[in-house]
Design an enzyme around this catalytic site. Structure first.
Site, PDB file in Angstrom:
ATOM      1  N   TRP A 170      14.312   5.171   0.944  1.00 51.68           N
ATOM      2  CA  TRP A 170      12.896   5.045   0.612  1.00 51.68           C
ATOM      3  C   TRP A 170      12.501   6.177  -0.353  1.00 51.68           C
ATOM      4  O   TRP A 170      12.859   7.328  -0.134  1.00 51.68           O
ATOM      5  CB  TRP A 170      12.049   5.098   1.907  1.00 51.68           C
ATOM      6  CG  TRP A 170      10.580   5.023   1.625  1.00 51.68           C
ATOM      7  CD1 TRP A 170       9.893   3.940   1.143  1.00 51.68           C
ATOM      8  CD2 TRP A 170       9.634   6.073   1.788  1.00 51.68           C
ATOM      9  NE1 TRP A 170       8.568   4.261   0.991  1.00 51.68           N
ATOM     10  CE2 TRP A 170       8.382   5.568   1.384  1.00 51.68           C
ATOM     11  CE3 TRP A 170       9.716   7.395   2.228  1.00 51.68           C
ATOM     12  CZ2 TRP A 170       7.218   6.339   1.410  1.00 51.68           C
ATOM     13  CZ3 TRP A 170       8.557   8.164   2.260  1.00 51.68           C
ATOM     14  CH2 TRP A 170       7.319   7.634   1.865  1.00 51.68           C
ATOM     15  N   ASP A 447       4.117  -7.223   1.172  1.00 48.64           N
ATOM     16  CA  ASP A 447       4.790  -5.987   1.573  1.00 48.64           C
ATOM     17  C   ASP A 447       5.536  -6.201   2.896  1.00 48.64           C
ATOM     18  O   ASP A 447       5.283  -7.169   3.627  1.00 48.64           O
ATOM     19  CB  ASP A 447       3.713  -4.902   1.749  1.00 48.64           C
ATOM     20  CG  ASP A 447       4.243  -3.488   1.589  1.00 48.64           C
ATOM     21  OD1 ASP A 447       5.466  -3.301   1.576  1.00 48.64           O
ATOM     22  OD2 ASP A 447       3.406  -2.564   1.497  1.00 48.64           O
ATOM     23  N   ASP A 515       8.235   3.440  -3.905  1.00 48.97           N
ATOM     24  CA  ASP A 515       6.965   4.129  -3.655  1.00 48.97           C
ATOM     25  C   ASP A 515       6.925   5.470  -4.365  1.00 48.97           C
ATOM     26  O   ASP A 515       5.913   6.172  -4.316  1.00 48.97           O
ATOM     27  CB  ASP A 515       6.761   4.342  -2.148  1.00 48.97           C
ATOM     28  CG  ASP A 515       6.107   3.130  -1.498  1.00 48.97           C
ATOM     29  OD1 ASP A 515       5.731   2.200  -2.225  1.00 48.97           O
ATOM     30  OD2 ASP A 515       5.975   3.119  -0.262  1.00 48.97           O
TER      31      ASP A 515
HETATM   32  C1  DGJ Z   1       4.072   0.379   0.975  1.00 53.52           C
HETATM   33  C2  DGJ Z   1       3.933  -0.032  -0.463  1.00 53.52           C
HETATM   34  O1  DGJ Z   1       5.104   0.200  -1.156  1.00 53.52           O
HETATM   35  C3  DGJ Z   1       2.752   0.717  -1.064  1.00 53.52           C
HETATM   36  O2  DGJ Z   1       2.652   0.427  -2.431  1.00 53.52           O
HETATM   37  C4  DGJ Z   1       1.513   0.322  -0.324  1.00 53.52           C
HETATM   38  O3  DGJ Z   1       1.243  -1.045  -0.537  1.00 53.52           O
HETATM   39  C5  DGJ Z   1       1.657   0.608   1.154  1.00 53.52           C
HETATM   40  N1  DGJ Z   1       2.852   0.040   1.699  1.00 53.52           N
HETATM   41  C6  DGJ Z   1       0.473   0.080   1.924  1.00 53.52           C
HETATM   42  O4  DGJ Z   1       0.598   0.236   3.273  1.00 53.52           O
END
Ligand code: DGJ
Length: 695
Positions: A170, A447, A515
């Protein structure tokens, strides 16, 4: 062209040949640069070594039914009540032709109970690519499958075998790794129920000498968003076989009379042009044959990093007004608009609009956004639920759980058992209500923020099917939503890039690769991503990403934009606190991006220079018609006495004449490619975008 002559199947593509034998256990004779495949009969004969290795051709098997003997990983292994082996006999084959594609299907039938295996080759001659899969049709006794693979391919003998693949975690996905095969097996995989952040189901294999510009590269991608496995086996006889498909781990599947199952597709290809040609081939192939549609990607704004869960009509309107002023085309609200979702601790699963945050419903904001001239998009995470939600309180048995323990909570959530018809219906219903009542929602970010754990519904007989059924149902839901709402585009996101593969990309228009939105970290992530996936798929936001972990990361906006303009540009910064000057600066970059986006999103990409080998990072895009060229260059820290790096464009017509923006003289393609361009980069985190046009 596909032909069958003297017990050889010959697949001829634009630049390559793929040849394998017929018979009950077909094996790979040749795969590589184009030749006269029909002449390869002299290579076919019995290969045996000793009573320990009675049939070496089985080391190169094209599929591999376990029939009581197979020293390597097999592709299909089953259990009947009375026996555990298969006795597959080759029956016949068919060839089907359609625009840009030929399909070869070999049929095998089990001798003692009617079970048919169709080994399928979907050939795309223009791309030197074959989509390999298998369909199993049962008309006999119930059979339990314990090993189900898509395909195996054999690599011609080389001095060395280097496997290049992506691994990460991640916020650090898609990093490039090299592994040299020694005797034995090497596996990349996911056991987390999702494609996963740790490895991506894709590989490039060469003899250790290929580079961006040249060298034979055999490559493959598995289109599957669940537990997967790609295994590279190098035998002590120097045969190398790559096998991919659903992971053996905790897998079994019962096929009753009248039922069938089709494996995911393993897409394989070959090029003599090194990693660069591999990627360009894959990008063009994905744009043409995998992605649901060819559409110019819109510049989006996403409010996640600006407001987190505090998604309120008034503050979103303020952001929308500013986004529209900058030239944003699609305004997306992220997590927090529904239920009692004020943090990641509650509300997930309760898909009603939060009236404190949206007193007049979503419609008010959607209308406002439309009046500003933008499209509207929304975030959902349908597969998950917070224990603190009405959905979970009402249906605690809708989540995966073992009977003797509480499920593992991660990000305070559990995963819904998608194989339950009521769960599938719930998701289809709420999505249909959301998109049906708000026809102006034209973008969904889907998501999925947790690894699958506790995958059980309390039935040891069928629990091992759940991993597979989760993915199958997910695909069915996406397919259904796409057909009910053809005007809606979908983004695949899984806490960043944990669900990126050719399986989900048949339904998704784009993906969120990480992210991590730091423009510098992104260069490496995006480079790895670009090996196997097209720029049109890769969303990249310009954000504040300067103090997320309490530290400061200084990157000028120019650097942030250039990094994000290399894919699908988005903005994720908190623009509500921006000065007029900064808003104008953003507007300038967005306008510039719109001029070049056709070139970036659908052009030919050249990785000119990589941070892995040089302080200069440079990526070029040549528009499909060759008329427009864009080069992004980056340098991180320039010492006072450093030599200014030059960049050498590629893919130009040597005798064509080009105009580099900002230069007076016009130059031939050969001059530009051989003599290069001064980048003019200096100082910290400097970047520059070159625009070149053919005159
Ligand atoms: C993980 C995603 O990758 C983010 O861009 C965002 O949407 C968050 N979740 C929201 O909880």
């Amino acid at each position: 062209m596909i032909s069958y002559e003297k017990n050889l199947f010959i697949i001829e593509m634009k630049h390559s040949s793929y040849v394998f034998t017929g018979g009950d256990t077909p094996w790979g004779v040749y795969w590589g640069e184009k030749l006269y495949g029909e002449e390869l009969g002299y290579l076919v004969g019995k290969r045996e070594h000793s009573s320990f290795d009675p049939d070496l051709n089985r080391h190169r098997e094209e599929y591999g039914f376990w029939d009581s003997y197979n020293p390597l990983e097999s592709c299909l292994k089953v259990n009947y009540p009375a026996t555990r082996q298969l006795d597959m006999k080759f029956q016949d084959y068919t060839v089907q032709t359609e625009e840009g594609k030929e399909t070869l299907t070999l049929r095998f039938r089990n001798s003692y109970s009617p079970l048919t295996a169709e080994v399928i080759y979907e050939v795309y001659p223009e791309f030197d690519i074959i989509g390999r899969s298998m369909r199993l049709v049962n008309e006999g006794d119930t059979v339990v499958i314990e090993n189900l693979k898509s395909a195996a391919v054999s690599i011609p003998h080389q001095d060395k075998y280097r496997v290049r693949y992506l691994s990460g975690r991640w916020t650090g996905e898609s990093h490039i790794n090299d592994h040299y095969l020694t005797n034995g097996a090497f596996t990349i995989q996911s056991r987390t129920g999702n494609t996963g952040p740790h490895f991506n189901p894709a590989f490039a294999l060469d003899n250790g000498k290929a580079d961006e510009k040249s060298g034979n590269v055999w490559f493959g991608l598995l289109g599957y968003s669940g537990n997967w496995q790609i295994t590279f086996e190098r035998t002590t006889f120097q045969d190398v076989r790559v096998l991919g498909g659903i992971s053996n781990f905790d897998f079994s599947y019962t096929l009753k009379a009248g039922e069938s199952i089709r494996t995911p597709v393993m897409t394989v290809g070959f090029t003599t042009g090194g990693y660069g040609a591999m990627s360009r081939t894959l990008h063009a192939f994905e744009n043409r044959h995998i992605l649901p549609a060819r559409k110019t990607g819109r510049v989006l704004y996403n409010s996640w990093e600006a407001t987190l869960f505090d998604v309120r009509a008034e503050s979103q309107k303020e952001l929308a007004k500013r986004a529209a002023g900058m030239g944003v085309e699609l305004f997306v609200i992220d997590d927090g608009w529904f239920g009692q979702r004020h943090s990641d601790k509650a509300g997930l699963g309760d898909w009603y609009v939060n009236r404190d945050k949206f007193p007049r419903g979503l419609g008010e904001l959607i209308t406002y956004v439309k009046e500003l001239g933008m499209d509207f998009g929304i975030w959902v995470e349908p597969e998950s639920v917070n224990p603190d939600s009405d959905l979970y309180r009402n249906h605690p048995n809708w989540v995966y759980r073992f009977e003797n323990r509480e499920p593992l909570e991660a990000r305070n959530q559990y995963t819904l058992n998608l194989s339950k018809p009521e769960v599938k219906q719930l998701i289809l219903d709420f999505m249909t209500k959301l998109l049906g009542e708000n026809r102006d929602i034209t973008f969904v970010k889907w998501d999925m923020n947790k690894t699958l754990t506790d995958v059980s519904a309390g039935n040891t007989e069928t629990d091992k099917e759940l991993w597979y059924r989760h993915v199958k149902t997910l695909y069915e839901i996406w397919a259904e939503l796409r057909s009910r709402f053809p005007h809606v585009e979908f983004e695949t996101c899984s806490g960043g890039g944990s669900r990126v593969d050719l399986g989900i990309l048949r339904y998704a228009d784009q993906c969120w690769p990480s992210d991590n939105t730091d423009a510098y970290s992104r260069l490496a992530i995006q480079e790895g991503f670009s090996y196997f996936y097209a720029p049109r798929i890769m969303t990249a936001w310009v954000t504040d990403a300067s103090d997320g972990d309490g530290r400061k990361y200084e990157r000028p906006y120019s650097y942030r934009f250039h990094s994000s303009m290399m894919g699908m540009l988005g903005i994720g910064a908190d623009i509500s606190r921006f000065s007029e000057e900064t808003l104008e600066e953003f507007a300038g970059y967005i306008a510039e991006y719109k001029e070049i986006r056709e070139t970036v999103q659908y052009g030919q990409q050249y990785r000119l220079s990589s941070l892995r080998e040089s302080p200069l990072h440079a990526v070029e895009y040549v528009r499909e018609d060759g008329e427009d060229i864009v080069i992004f260059t980056f340098h991180q820290g320039f010492c006072h006495d450093a030599v200014e790096p030059r960049v050498y464009p590629e893919g130009l017509e040597p005798d064509g004449v080009y105009q580099v923006e900002g230069m007076e003289e016009k130059l031939h393609g050969s001059t530009l490619m051989k003599a290069g361009l001064e980048t003019g980069l200096g100082g910290d985190f400097d970047s520059r975008m070159f625009r070149i046009r053919r005159v």
